[in-house]
Write an enzyme that holds these catalytic residues in place. Sequence first.
Site, mmCIF file in Angstrom:
data_model
loop_
_atom_site.group_PDB
_atom_site.id
_atom_site.type_symbol
_atom_site.label_atom_id
_atom_site.label_comp_id
_atom_site.label_asym_id
_atom_site.label_seq_id
_atom_site.Cartn_x
_atom_site.Cartn_y
_atom_site.Cartn_z
ATOM 1 N N HIS A 157 0.860 -1.177 0.000
ATOM 2 C CA HIS A 157 0.000 0.000 0.000
ATOM 3 C C HIS A 157 0.900 1.231 0.000
ATOM 4 O O HIS A 157 2.081 1.138 0.278
ATOM 5 C CB HIS A 157 -0.976 0.011 1.185
ATOM 6 C CG HIS A 157 -0.318 0.237 2.512
ATOM 7 N ND1 HIS A 157 0.204 -0.790 3.269
ATOM 8 C CD2 HIS A 157 -0.085 1.377 3.205
ATOM 9 C CE1 HIS A 157 0.737 -0.301 4.371
ATOM 10 N NE2 HIS A 157 0.573 1.024 4.363
ATOM 11 N N HIS A 161 5.109 10.939 -7.732
ATOM 12 C CA HIS A 161 3.674 10.977 -7.997
ATOM 13 C C HIS A 161 3.108 9.583 -7.776
ATOM 14 O O HIS A 161 3.842 8.605 -7.740
ATOM 15 C CB HIS A 161 3.364 11.491 -9.406
ATOM 16 C CG HIS A 161 3.644 10.537 -10.520
ATOM 17 N ND1 HIS A 161 4.909 10.283 -10.996
ATOM 18 C CD2 HIS A 161 2.818 9.786 -11.270
ATOM 19 C CE1 HIS A 161 4.854 9.411 -11.984
ATOM 20 N NE2 HIS A 161 3.586 9.081 -12.174
ATOM 21 N N GLU A 213 -1.810 10.622 -10.962
ATOM 22 C CA GLU A 213 -2.045 10.262 -12.366
ATOM 23 C C GLU A 213 -3.079 9.156 -12.399
ATOM 24 O O GLU A 213 -3.025 8.237 -11.587
ATOM 25 C CB GLU A 213 -0.732 9.765 -12.965
ATOM 26 C CG GLU A 213 -0.853 9.074 -14.289
ATOM 27 C CD GLU A 213 0.473 8.441 -14.749
ATOM 28 O OE1 GLU A 213 0.437 7.839 -15.837
ATOM 29 O OE2 GLU A 213 1.483 8.526 -14.049
#
Length: 153
Positions: free
Chosen positions: A7, A77, A130
């Site tokens: 995670h 990101h 994204e």
Amino acid sequence: MTPRTGHVGLNVTDLDRSLAFYRDVLGFALLSEGKDGEDGERRYAFLGSSDGDGRPALTLWQQAWGPYGEDRAGLHHLALEVDSIDQVRTYETALRDHGVTFAHEGVVAHREGSASGGIFFHDPDGTRLEIYAPTGAEGAPAPSESAPTCGFF
């Protein structure tokens, strides 16, 4: 053997605001939440897939006091994959309705001539995100001819 990503944990400044964004706009399911410390100021939430598999994909930790800093070492990101460009566009609409700021206008290719592509935007704390599909972006513009689109936003 190479380990798999279990995670991703993100520091946030306001758990309620970030939880609403990731749950209500992006569709993550709230698996659990809690707090730590005597005053309960260190709150957290575990988020997972809405398909009910029960595995955490994202953890939000309310322990940041300022916005995301893209000029510091750490997370560049977070890329989230969906099955199709149509799904990317559905998310784009929901994000626009939510007032999100985008790094590029519309769906863009990952690289000139690439089949993969998506949208690039920021969460409420400025963390770069994204949402992309592995195919379907043929013909979409690429912001840079020589570098990956996801690398420099």
